[in-house]
Design an enzyme around this catalytic site. Structure first.
Site, PDB file in Angstrom:
ATOM      1  CG  HIS A 138      -1.730  -0.959   1.170  1.00  0.00           C
ATOM      2  ND1 HIS A 138      -2.993  -1.184   0.371  1.00  0.00           N
ATOM      3  CD2 HIS A 138      -2.260  -1.938   2.148  1.00  0.00           C
ATOM      4  CE1 HIS A 138      -3.529  -2.071   0.623  1.00  0.00           C
ATOM      5  NE2 HIS A 138      -3.280  -2.737   1.856  1.00  0.00           N
ATOM      6  N   GLY A 146      -1.991   1.954   4.996  1.00  0.00           N
ATOM      7  CA  GLY A 146      -2.650   0.805   5.138  1.00  0.00           C
ATOM      8  C   GLY A 146      -1.549  -0.259   5.838  1.00  0.00           C
ATOM      9  CE1 TYR A 301      -4.106  -8.439   7.881  1.00  0.00           C
ATOM     10  CE2 TYR A 301      -2.365  -7.949   9.367  1.00  0.00           C
ATOM     11  CZ  TYR A 301      -3.085  -7.637   8.073  1.00  0.00           C
ATOM     12  OH  TYR A 301      -2.650  -6.698   7.106  1.00  0.00           O
TER      13      TYR A 301
END
Ligand SMILES: CC1(C)CN(C2CCCC2)C(=O)N1c1ccccc1/C=C/C(=O)NO
Ligand SMILES: [Zn+2]
Length: 366
Positions: A138, A146, A301
């Site tokens: 990003h 980001g 994540y």
């Protein structure tokens, strides 16, 4: 394992590098889990390990503005109590891209990792190079965004371009690879292809099917916007069709692929319903062309699932079959309760109706 160099697989790693990657807020010990699982499956010894060194200011400024880099460097001893100045926010620092004491060492080391991997390809030492701790797609020329500070992907592509004429960049992260697309929007020497979630209010908000590049770069940008719940079968079928078309039309001399794992089932982003098999099939498609290939990480994540996924991708690159049981190692207990390498899809509904996928096909494949 072939002994000749051209089949050599480069793996960017050092303990110092992993330790630094673990200083990143929200990514805590992900890098350590990834490396130790690859190590536990005895894959590290099958690769050429390349110790990364931090990218120099000059290297980073091959893409980023010096104002931005100077500001980022000035934040190197920032601590959480310090107030965030307007100058920092002007450069995207402080909110989506939190500041922490080692932020500049972190950003320059990760960038150095990807440049080190790219060098393994341009020096012909390896035909495939891996930096699972890069892929920060990003970041813009003069703005962090980001959770990405320096755009190591752009800098890796720029290095590859010193040797290879045409580069294909593929972005498989859940999020649109906007920073890389922007950087190469107007050139016909880098083709950017991004598969991502595209929905109202979903970050970064770009990546619609209508963005196709500009000027000389027109038709050298392709976006595949997708909706929640997409399954392995639909994703890999679509990837195979689009990818083979792009390979035929563009005929690149090297490939860079960002394998962000935040599209996997059980990721906290809770969006796509993919397992590692999807990214694995995309990788096999890419490797079937035997081009110099740079493999990068990105989002992801659910740390153990991300480790499982990138370890599985490493095994595909090395053509090694892996036990489905996670091997005993320092972080074994984090992989409970199943201790299985492979993920199972959820029964979440797929909102990519066939009519929508048909429309995507027609608009992109003509
Ligand atoms: C802070 C993190 C990176 C983590 N996160 C989730 C994961 C689990 C709970 C929060 C986000 O949505 N993030 C973001 C916040 C603001 C802008 C972008 C991102 C993610 C970008 C990305 O992954 N690009 O590929
Ligand atoms: Zn992402």
């Amino acid at each position: 394992m072939s002994t000749s160099d051209e089949k050599q697989v480069g793996y960017v790693y050092s303990e110092e590098y992993v330790d630094l990657c673990c200083k990143m807020p929200r990514l805590e010990d992900r890098a350590r889990l990834v490396h130790h699982l690859i190590q536990a499956y005895n894959l590290v010894d099958k690769m050429k390990v390349a110790r990364p060194k931090p990218a120099s200011i000059e290297e980073i400024c091959a893409f980023h503005s010096s104002d931005f880099v100077n500001t980022l460097q000035a934040c190197h001893n920032f601590d959480m109590e310090d107030e965030i100045t307007s100058e920092m926010t002007e450069y995207g620092l402080g909110y989506d891209c939190p500041l922490f004491p080692d932020v500049f060492s972190y950003a320059s080391f990760v960038t150095g990792g990807t440049i080190t991997a790219a060098r393994l390809l341009t020096s012909r030492c390896c035909s495939i190079a891996i930096n699972w701790f890069g892929g920060w797609h990003h970041a813009k020329r003069d703005m962090a965004s980001g959770f990405c500070y320096c755009n190591d992907v752009v800098l890796g592509v720029l290095h590859l371009k010193t040797v290879f004429d045409k580069i294909l960049y593929i972005d498989l992260d859940l999020h649109h690879g906007d920073g890389v697309e922007d950087a190469f929007l107007m050139t016909d020497k880098v083709f950017t292809l991004s598969f991502h979630k595209y929905a109202p209010g979903f970050f970064p908000g770009t990546g619609s099917i209508s963005t196709i590049g500009k000027g000389k770069g027109q038709y050298y940008t392709l976006n595949i916007p997708l909706k929640d719940g997409i399954t392995d079968q639909k994703y890999t079928d679509l990837f195979h069709e689009v990818f083979t078309n792009v390979m035929q039309a563009f005929q690149p001399n090297a490939v860079v692929c960002q394998f962000g794992a935040d599209g996997l089932v059980e990721d906290p982003m809770r969006s796509f319903n993919l397992t590692s098999l999807s990214l694995g099939k995309c990788l096999s498609d890419i490797l079937s062309y035997n081009l110099p290939t740079l493999c990068l990480g990105g989002g992801g994540y659910n740390f153990t699932n991300t480790a499982k996924c990138w370890c599985y991708l490493t095994s595909i690159i090395l053509e090694q079959k892996l036990d489905t049981q996670i091997p005993e190692h320092q972080f074994f207990d984090r992989y409970g309760p199943d201790f299985e390498l492979f993920l199972s899809p959820s029964n979440r509904s797929d909102t990519n109706e066939s009519s929508y996928v048909k429309e995507i096909r027609e608009k992109t494949l003509g």
